[in-house]
Each structure stands twice: as C-alpha cells, then as structure tokens.
Write a protein that holds these residues in place. Sequence first.
Motif, PDB file in Angstrom:
ATOM      1  N   MET A 135      41.775  45.516  42.450  1.00 55.12           N
ATOM      2  CA  MET A 135      40.743  44.961  43.309  1.00 55.12           C
ATOM      3  C   MET A 135      40.827  45.531  44.726  1.00 55.12           C
ATOM      4  SD  MET A 135      38.940  42.877  41.456  1.00 55.12           S
ATOM      5  CE  MET A 135      38.047  42.091  42.754  1.00 55.12           C
ATOM      6  N   ALA A 136      42.000  46.049  45.094  1.00 54.39           N
ATOM      7  CA  ALA A 136      42.134  46.620  46.439  1.00 54.39           C
ATOM      8  C   ALA A 136      41.157  47.769  46.612  1.00 54.39           C
ATOM      9  CB  ALA A 136      43.563  47.095  46.662  1.00 54.39           C
ATOM     10  N   GLY A 137      40.460  47.796  47.722  1.00 49.81           N
ATOM     11  CA  GLY A 137      39.505  48.853  47.993  1.00 49.81           C
ATOM     12  C   GLY A 137      38.153  48.631  47.342  1.00 49.81           C
ATOM     13  N   SER A 138      37.932  47.443  46.778  1.00 48.05           N
ATOM     14  CA  SER A 138      36.663  47.155  46.104  1.00 48.05           C
ATOM     15  C   SER A 138      35.844  46.184  46.934  1.00 48.05           C
ATOM     16  CB  SER A 138      36.918  46.534  44.735  1.00 48.05           C
ATOM     17  OG  SER A 138      37.618  47.421  43.909  1.00 48.05           O
ATOM     18  N   MET A 139      34.517  46.323  46.819  1.00 52.07           N
ATOM     19  CA  MET A 139      33.636  45.395  47.518  1.00 52.07           C
ATOM     20  C   MET A 139      32.700  44.724  46.529  1.00 52.07           C
ATOM     21  SD  MET A 139      30.838  47.715  49.438  1.00 52.07           S
ATOM     22  CE  MET A 139      31.606  49.294  49.621  1.00 52.07           C
ATOM     23  N   ARG A 140      32.386  43.490  46.839  1.00 55.45           N
ATOM     24  CA  ARG A 140      31.533  42.689  45.960  1.00 55.45           C
ATOM     25  C   ARG A 140      30.101  43.195  46.042  1.00 55.45           C
ATOM     26  NH1 ARG A 140      29.418  36.602  46.400  1.00 55.45           N
ATOM     27  NH2 ARG A 140      28.808  36.433  44.240  1.00 55.45           N
ATOM     28  N   LEU A 141      29.478  43.388  44.860  1.00 57.94           N
ATOM     29  CA  LEU A 141      28.074  43.795  44.805  1.00 57.94           C
ATOM     30  C   LEU A 141      27.160  42.611  44.531  1.00 57.94           C
ATOM     31  CD1 LEU A 141      28.006  47.149  42.800  1.00 57.94           C
ATOM     32  CD2 LEU A 141      27.760  46.796  45.244  1.00 57.94           C
ATOM     33  N   PHE A 142      27.448  41.893  43.451  1.00 57.72           N
ATOM     34  CA  PHE A 142      26.611  40.762  43.063  1.00 57.72           C
ATOM     35  C   PHE A 142      27.346  39.917  42.033  1.00 57.72           C
ATOM     36  CE2 PHE A 142      25.419  44.359  40.375  1.00 57.72           C
ATOM     37  CZ  PHE A 142      25.501  43.818  39.094  1.00 57.72           C
ATOM     38  N   ARG A 143      26.729  38.787  41.714  1.00 61.04           N
ATOM     39  CA  ARG A 143      27.267  37.881  40.697  1.00 61.04           C
ATOM     40  C   ARG A 143      26.118  37.522  39.761  1.00 61.04           C
ATOM     41  NH1 ARG A 143      31.740  34.611  40.064  1.00 61.04           N
ATOM     42  NH2 ARG A 143      31.399  32.613  39.042  1.00 61.04           N
ATOM     43  N   VAL A 144      26.361  37.669  38.460  1.00 65.68           N
ATOM     44  CA  VAL A 144      25.356  37.315  37.467  1.00 65.68           C
ATOM     45  C   VAL A 144      26.078  36.743  36.253  1.00 65.68           C
ATOM     46  CG1 VAL A 144      25.265  39.634  36.441  1.00 65.68           C
ATOM     47  CG2 VAL A 144      23.298  38.127  36.230  1.00 65.68           C
ATOM     48  N   LEU A 145      25.510  35.692  35.681  1.00 67.62           N
ATOM     49  CA  LEU A 145      26.086  35.012  34.526  1.00 67.62           C
ATOM     50  C   LEU A 145      27.527  34.571  34.790  1.00 67.62           C
ATOM     51  CD1 LEU A 145      24.748  37.379  31.711  1.00 67.62           C
ATOM     52  CD2 LEU A 145      23.783  35.172  32.424  1.00 67.62           C
ATOM     53  N   GLY A 146      27.821  34.244  36.034  1.00 69.09           N
ATOM     54  CA  GLY A 146      29.159  33.804  36.396  1.00 69.09           C
ATOM     55  C   GLY A 146      30.181  34.924  36.485  1.00 69.09           C
ATOM     56  N   ILE A 147      29.717  36.164  36.456  1.00 71.74           N
ATOM     57  CA  ILE A 147      30.609  37.324  36.525  1.00 71.74           C
ATOM     58  C   ILE A 147      30.319  38.061  37.826  1.00 71.74           C
ATOM     59  CG2 ILE A 147      31.277  39.507  35.440  1.00 71.74           C
ATOM     60  CD1 ILE A 147      30.291  38.211  32.759  1.00 71.74           C
ATOM     61  N   THR A 148      31.347  38.230  38.639  1.00 67.72           N
ATOM     62  CA  THR A 148      31.202  38.950  39.899  1.00 67.72           C
ATOM     63  C   THR A 148      31.490  40.426  39.661  1.00 67.72           C
ATOM     64  OG1 THR A 148      31.929  36.977  41.089  1.00 67.72           O
ATOM     65  CG2 THR A 148      31.911  39.050  42.313  1.00 67.72           C
ATOM     66  N   VAL A 149      30.582  41.267  40.124  1.00 72.21           N
ATOM     67  CA  VAL A 149      30.718  42.713  39.958  1.00 72.21           C
ATOM     68  C   VAL A 149      31.128  43.318  41.288  1.00 72.21           C
ATOM     69  CG1 VAL A 149      29.523  44.859  39.368  1.00 72.21           C
ATOM     70  CG2 VAL A 149      29.011  42.742  38.107  1.00 72.21           C
ATOM     71  N   TYR A 150      32.193  44.109  41.234  1.00 72.21           N
ATOM     72  CA  TYR A 150      32.711  44.815  42.396  1.00 72.21           C
ATOM     73  C   TYR A 150      32.597  46.316  42.152  1.00 72.21           C
ATOM     74  CZ  TYR A 150      35.011  40.350  43.394  1.00 72.21           C
ATOM     75  OH  TYR A 150      35.271  39.038  43.635  1.00 72.21           O
ATOM     76  N   VAL A 151      32.509  47.060  43.220  1.00 75.92           N
ATOM     77  CA  VAL A 151      32.531  48.513  43.114  1.00 75.92           C
ATOM     78  C   VAL A 151      33.633  49.024  44.035  1.00 75.92           C
ATOM     79  CG1 VAL A 151      30.752  48.919  44.884  1.00 75.92           C
ATOM     80  CG2 VAL A 151      31.157  50.636  43.124  1.00 75.92           C
TER      81      VAL A 151
END
Length: 173
Positions: free
Chosen positions: A1-17
């Motif tokens: 998760m280090a170096g990742s930023m949150r993009l969005f959350r859908v269906l209770g799942i948070t997506v990071y890039v």
Amino acid sequence: MAGSMRLFRVLGITVYVHWTWFLVAAVQWQIGRFGAAWHVATYLTLFGIVLLHEFGHALACRSVGGWADRIVLWPLGGIAFVQPPPRPGPVLWSIAAGPLVNVLLVPVTGLVFILSGGLHTPPEAWTHWQWYVGAVMLMNFSLLAFNLLPIYPLDGGQMFQAVLWFFMGRARS
C-alpha cells in the motif's frame, strides 16, 4: 500500500493506484506511432482490464463468505486483497475468478476485432480503431496467458496450490 493513492470505492471495495502507474503512463505517452491519444486510450483500457480481473477475485471471494475490501493497481498488474474461508474450494474459486474475467473478455474482444474488419485487412492497411482493438485483444489474451502460468504468486500457481490442497492438505500443498 505504500506509495499508493486512493482512486475510488465501489461495492465496498476501495481501489488504489500505485504512483508507478503514472510513471509508466508518461513513458507510454512518449513512444509509438499513433500519438499520445492512442497511447492514453490503450493504457486506460489496460487499466480497466486489470481492474475487472481484480474485481473478479474480490467479488468471488465475497461470494463464498470471504473478506475483500481493497485492490491496488501497479504497472505489473494488480493485487486484490482477499481472504477467502480457509478451505480449498473457496480459495480456488477466489483465485480462478480473476482469470475467468479475462476468459470472458477473449471472445468479446475477438468479436469486436472481427467486426472491425481487422481479420480480413492486412495490418499495413489497418485503421487506428483496428490497431486499438487488436492491441486490446492482445493485451487481454497476454494477461490471461501470463496469469495462468503455474508459478507462485501468479494466479496459475495459486490455483495449482489450491488444487493440491484438496489432496495433500494445506501445509503440504
């Protein structure tokens, strides 16, 4: 998760890039024969294919009573943080569902390529659309083939381990 930023959350799942996605995107922007817009489109499509693959893992895990709430995308693929129930069946389903998304996309991308006329046109006469659809088809098929290699931690290696678990137990598998 280090170096990742949150993009969005859908269906209770948070997506990071991960930040390195942007580095690879910058390199993609600079190369190729069709210009920046074509490379942005293919790169975003790759992003979408990998994201769908990872959602396959996460939603399958949840369907068997497991836990899945994060996906991280980075240039070499994605990681769905899943914890299926500790039994071989749920683990196998949670892992196999990612590649199954790509299996479902193979005929879709192939059909779009055929309908674009790419199959009956020599590559030197392809339009930008035909090159794009061909690239998408190749990306999806390549991701599927790579992920099915029986090498841990790829999906193929994890599926092989889950199958062995049925016969040998978790520790020996």
